[in-house]
Design a protein around this motif. Structure first.
Motif, PDB file in Angstrom:
ATOM      1  N   PRO A  54       0.843  -1.208   0.000  1.00 47.90           N
ATOM      2  CA  PRO A  54       0.000   0.000   0.000  1.00 47.90           C
ATOM      3  C   PRO A  54       0.874   1.252   0.000  1.00 47.90           C
ATOM      4  CG  PRO A  54       0.015  -1.014   2.169  1.00 47.90           C
ATOM      5  CD  PRO A  54       0.759  -1.929   1.272  1.00 47.90           C
ATOM      6  N   ARG A  55       0.327   2.284  -0.604  1.00 42.98           N
ATOM      7  CA  ARG A  55       1.058   3.558  -0.631  1.00 42.98           C
ATOM      8  C   ARG A  55       0.928   4.237   0.717  1.00 42.98           C
ATOM      9  NH1 ARG A  55       0.539   6.467  -6.405  1.00 42.98           N
ATOM     10  NH2 ARG A  55       0.933   4.630  -7.658  1.00 42.98           N
ATOM     11  N   PRO A  56       1.974   4.895   1.164  1.00 42.94           N
ATOM     12  CA  PRO A  56       1.877   5.590   2.458  1.00 42.94           C
ATOM     13  C   PRO A  56       0.928   6.788   2.355  1.00 42.94           C
ATOM     14  CG  PRO A  56       3.997   6.011   1.429  1.00 42.94           C
ATOM     15  CD  PRO A  56       3.283   4.990   0.577  1.00 42.94           C
ATOM     16  N   ALA A  57       0.211   7.041   3.434  1.00 47.08           N
ATOM     17  CA  ALA A  57      -0.733   8.166   3.454  1.00 47.08           C
ATOM     18  C   ALA A  57       0.063   9.470   3.541  1.00 47.08           C
ATOM     19  CB  ALA A  57      -1.655   8.048   4.664  1.00 47.08           C
ATOM     20  N   LEU A  58      -0.385  10.442   2.769  1.00 42.85           N
ATOM     21  CA  LEU A  58       0.269  11.746   2.767  1.00 42.85           C
ATOM     22  C   LEU A  58      -0.209  12.579   3.960  1.00 42.85           C
ATOM     23  CD1 LEU A  58       0.064  12.659  -1.022  1.00 42.85           C
ATOM     24  CD2 LEU A  58       2.040  11.773   0.229  1.00 42.85           C
ATOM     25  N   ALA A  59       0.700  13.174   4.699  1.00 42.82           N
ATOM     26  CA  ALA A  59       0.339  14.027   5.853  1.00 42.82           C
ATOM     27  C   ALA A  59       0.147  15.464   5.352  1.00 42.82           C
ATOM     28  CB  ALA A  59       1.441  13.988   6.901  1.00 42.82           C
ATOM     29  N   HIS A  60      -0.944  16.088   5.812  1.00 41.76           N
ATOM     30  CA  HIS A  60      -1.226  17.481   5.389  1.00 41.76           C
ATOM     31  C   HIS A  60      -0.915  18.425   6.483  1.00 41.76           C
ATOM     32  CE1 HIS A  60      -3.021  16.610   1.514  1.00 41.76           C
ATOM     33  NE2 HIS A  60      -3.632  15.569   2.111  1.00 41.76           N
TER      34      HIS A  60
END
Length: 60
Positions: A54-60
């Motif tokens: 899975p792709r890592p979640a982007l932090a905003h």
């Protein structure tokens, strides 16, 4: 040992070593396609693992 005999034995041994080197060189060339297939196989495994993770979640 007589010098002529020593020289003749030296020439025979040198010819044997050249023949062994040629045989080794031919054997190494015969193995190269296998090495390419192995490298390609591991590259495909790496690509498959990257696609499956899975792709890592982007932090905003």
């Amino acid at each position: 040992m007589h010098s002529e005999t020593h020289l003749a034995l030296h020439h025979l041994r040198a010819a044997d070593l050249r023949a062994e080197a040629d045989a080794h060189r031919l054997a190494a060339q015969a193995k190269r396609p296998h090495a390419i297939r192995t490298r390609l196989g591991w590259t495909l495994v790496e690509v498959g693992l990257r696609m499956a993770s899975p792709r890592p979640a982007l932090a905003h």
